[in-house]
Write an enzyme that holds these catalytic residues in place. Structure first.
Site, PDB file in Angstrom:
ATOM      1  CG  ASP A  29      30.864 -14.741  32.546  1.00 38.47           C
ATOM      2  OD1 ASP A  29      32.084 -14.493  32.467  1.00 38.47           O
ATOM      3  OD2 ASP A  29      30.025 -14.226  31.789  1.00 38.47           O
ATOM      4  CD  GLU A  31      28.711  -9.938  32.012  1.00 34.36           C
ATOM      5  OE1 GLU A  31      29.500  -9.165  31.416  1.00 34.36           O
ATOM      6  OE2 GLU A  31      28.297 -11.003  31.516  1.00 34.36           O
ATOM      7  CG  ASP A  86      35.669 -14.034  34.083  1.00 37.60           C
ATOM      8  OD1 ASP A  86      34.895 -13.077  34.211  1.00 37.60           O
ATOM      9  OD2 ASP A  86      35.678 -14.768  33.084  1.00 37.60           O
ATOM     10  CE1 TYR A 152      25.800 -10.344  25.751  1.00 39.12           C
ATOM     11  CE2 TYR A 152      26.529  -9.870  27.989  1.00 39.12           C
ATOM     12  CZ  TYR A 152      26.822 -10.060  26.656  1.00 39.12           C
ATOM     13  OH  TYR A 152      28.127  -9.987  26.204  1.00 39.12           O
ATOM     14  CG  ASP A 156      27.686 -14.457  29.208  1.00 37.39           C
ATOM     15  OD1 ASP A 156      27.426 -14.723  28.017  1.00 37.39           O
ATOM     16  OD2 ASP A 156      28.056 -13.335  29.585  1.00 37.39           O
TER      17      ASP A 156
END
Length: 371
Positions: A29, A31, A86, A152, A156
């Site tokens: 993942d 961010e 992504d 957080y 994921d």
């Protein structure tokens, strides 16, 4: 609390990559932040192989080449969820695309768990765990990141790994693993290609309304805007908005004074780009304009043909328990009708290839369409 390793130096990353190279499955993942930029700005990479959960800081580690190489290792299945953005990050920063790719959102849809499920919803539905969404608006480029933000981010990939065994088993039970991997390959196709400047005008809203001469002007303006956006890493709309380009084409200014009086351009657009716009516009080959933008949906018979194809695909979806959004989307039907109108020349539309073609190709090609 989920345990993780924060990777902010080269030695730690190199050791992590060596560990991941032994894995069969790697959950991924990212961010990122996207405001005014053409490309999303990468703030954090999350990865988990079931043993080592890592949060990789791309602002602190200069050489990520070893990690990017993992993404193309054919022995490691890459597990993601709703990964379009992504993939854009991987293409821009790593110049690579993950393969083989298993997207859990697509897999969930194909095995009947629900179409378009968000990650938190899927975790709640399958694991009965409610995830905290409180850090979703984090500025991932800011340092240091708080403990809550890091947790957080870790969530994921951690829970996606927990979801995988049951999801994989159900996909395999239904004989649809090849479908999932095919969709993964389709999602990554063409991601490494540079945007085509000569075709940029086709993506400008209302381009179909222009005359041939106006379209020739739009072609050079849209190419200029794309190149400007790429060179400055700006979203297209922060160079000049679509309606500004259309206005320039409809009533081309002959000098800077006329351009400065145009209400369709912002004062900033005029001030920064005014002179250059005039220089670009005079390069348009108005005597050899590009082909008219054909709006298929406006042609006689389109709506009736669309309904016929839609009805057939809906029936196929019902029979095979496939979400209509994956087989009978508006885009898929439109592309099929365009191919049909083009005398079945060029690349086959998606509906006639792969698992979709196995379900729909024969019945689709027996249809009599009036378009």
């Amino acid at each position: 609390m989920i345990a993780f390793q924060y990777i902010d130096n080269q030695a730690a990353l190199d050791a992590l990559v060596a560990q991941y190279n032994e894995a069969e499955l790697l959950v991924l993942d990212t961010e990122f932040v996207r405001t005014r930029t053409y490309y999303a700005r990468l703030g954090l990479i999350q990865a988990y192989d079931g043993k080592h959960l890592a949060l990789i800081d791309p602002l602190a580690v200069n050489d990520l080449s070893g990690f990017w190489a993992l993404l193309t290792n054919p022995a490691i299945t890459k597990l993601v969820h709703s990964c379009s953005e992504d993939l854009e990050v991987f293409a821009n920063y790593g110049k690579c695309q993950p393969a083989p790719l298993f997207d859990s959102q697509i897999a969930a849809a194909l095995c009947g768990w629900g179409h378009g499920l968000g990650y938190a919803k899927l975790v709640e539905q399958q694991l009965s765990i409610s995830l905290d969404k409180g850090e979703s608006r984090t500025d991932w480029l800011k340092r240091p990141l708080s403990a809550a933000q890091l947790q957080y981010a870790a969530n994921d990939v951690y829970y996606l790994y927990q979801l995988y065994p049951a999801l994989k088993a159900e996909v395999e039970r239904q004989g649809r693993m090849d479908w999932v991997l095919e969709e993964g390959a389709r999602l990554t196709a063409g991601r490494l290609d540079r945007p085509c400047g000569d075709m940029a005008y086709l993506k400008v809203k209302n381009a179909f309304q222009l005359t041939p001469k106006q379209l020739a002007i739009l072609k050079v303006l849209a190419k200029w805007r794309l190149e400007k956006a790429l060179s400055r890493d700006l979203a297209l709309g922060f160079v000049i908005k679509d309606h500004g380009l259309i206005a320039l084409c409809r009533k081309p200014p002959q000098n800077i004074g006329q351009l400065m009086r145009m209400n369709e351009l912002t004062e900033q657009e005029k001030r920064i780009h005014g002179k250059e716009l005039l220089e670009v516009m005079v390069t348009a080959d108005v005597n050899n304009p590009p082909p008219a933008v054909d709006v298929l949906a406006l042609r006689p018979g389109y709506k009736a043909s669309f309904k016929v194809v839609k009805a057939l695909l809906t029936a196929i979806c019902d029979t095979h328990q496939v979400p209509e959004e994956l087989l009978a989307s508006k885009r898929h039907i439109h592309d099929f009708l365009q191919w049909h109108l083009d005398a079945q020349q060029g690349d086959l539309p998606l509906l006639l290839t792969g698992w979709r073609g196995a379900l729909a190709a024969i019945p689709l090609q027996t249809l009599e369409l009036s378009i």
